[in-house]
Structures are given as structure tokens and as C-alpha cells.
Scaffold this motif. Sequence first.
Motif, PDB file in Angstrom:
ATOM      1  N   UNK A  10      10.118  -6.619   0.414  1.00  0.00           N
ATOM      2  CA  UNK A  10       9.867  -5.643   1.475  1.00  0.00           C
ATOM      3  C   UNK A  10       8.632  -4.804   1.171  1.00  0.00           C
ATOM      4  N   UNK A  11       8.453  -4.403  -0.081  1.00  0.00           N
ATOM      5  CA  UNK A  11       7.254  -3.637  -0.459  1.00  0.00           C
ATOM      6  C   UNK A  11       5.999  -4.479  -0.266  1.00  0.00           C
ATOM      7  N   UNK A  12       6.058  -5.748  -0.618  1.00  0.00           N
ATOM      8  CA  UNK A  12       4.914  -6.643  -0.463  1.00  0.00           C
ATOM      9  C   UNK A  12       4.565  -6.796   1.016  1.00  0.00           C
ATOM     10  N   UNK A  13       5.563  -7.012   1.861  1.00  0.00           N
ATOM     11  CA  UNK A  13       5.319  -7.135   3.292  1.00  0.00           C
ATOM     12  C   UNK A  13       4.783  -5.819   3.851  1.00  0.00           C
ATOM     13  N   UNK A  14       5.324  -4.684   3.380  1.00  0.00           N
ATOM     14  CA  UNK A  14       4.848  -3.388   3.824  1.00  0.00           C
ATOM     15  C   UNK A  14       3.400  -3.150   3.429  1.00  0.00           C
ATOM     16  N   UNK A  15       3.014  -3.596   2.218  1.00  0.00           N
ATOM     17  CA  UNK A  15       1.633  -3.442   1.775  1.00  0.00           C
ATOM     18  C   UNK A  15       0.687  -4.279   2.624  1.00  0.00           C
ATOM     19  N   UNK A  16       1.101  -5.476   2.964  1.00  0.00           N
ATOM     20  CA  UNK A  16       0.263  -6.338   3.808  1.00  0.00           C
ATOM     21  C   UNK A  16       0.198  -5.786   5.225  1.00  0.00           C
ATOM     22  N   UNK A  17       1.307  -5.274   5.721  1.00  0.00           N
ATOM     23  CA  UNK A  17       1.399  -4.788   7.098  1.00  0.00           C
ATOM     24  C   UNK A  17       0.501  -3.552   7.321  1.00  0.00           C
ATOM     25  N   UNK A  18       0.387  -2.683   6.313  1.00  0.00           N
ATOM     26  CA  UNK A  18      -0.385  -1.458   6.477  1.00  0.00           C
ATOM     27  C   UNK A  18      -1.886  -1.661   6.339  1.00  0.00           C
TER      28      UNK A  18
END
Length: 94
Positions: free
Chosen positions: A85-93
Motif C-alpha cells: 500500500x505504501x508503494x502504491x501510495x508513493x507511485x500514486x502521489x
Amino acid sequence: MSRTPVPSPLSHPQQASCPDSEVLAPRPVDAAQRPVDSPVHALQRELARLGPQQDLGDSGEDKPPGWLRLALPLAMSMGLWFVIIRFIGAIWTK
């Protein structure tokens, strides 16, 4: 509900072709008759002859406690989901 009569069930095909005296029915086995030996019976005899065998790796003596065997995979799964989830959040932002 209607009061129409219900048709009688169809007779079995063998019963329709045979007279009443020749109807096939279950009968008791005589003591002189030998039971049929099938592959299933042979397999059951072979399995009964072998008997239960305990796997050496499944003795239960060296296993960790149950709470640890349950908690460790759950904690690792939660940690992995956190990283995902943190990895996806980093890519998403970005």
C-alpha cells in the motif's frame, strides 16, 4: 389449487417387459455363494495390511507453539500489505 388427478408414475422398463413372477428383486445371499472380489476389496485388504504409518516429519515434538504458527504468517502478511500500500501510495502521489 386445482383438483385434477395426478397421473400414476410410470413403471420401471424391466417391470413392463417381465411378467409379475419374473420381476427382478433383491434376494438374500446363500451361504454357499462366494462374495465377488472386486479391485476395491483388494485395495481395502492391501491398505488394512499396511496399517497406519506415522510420518517421521509429523511427530509433533519439535513444532513451535500454535499461537506462533498462527501469528507469524498473519504478521508477515500484514507487513507485506503495508509495504504494498505504501508503494502504491508513493507511485500514486507522483
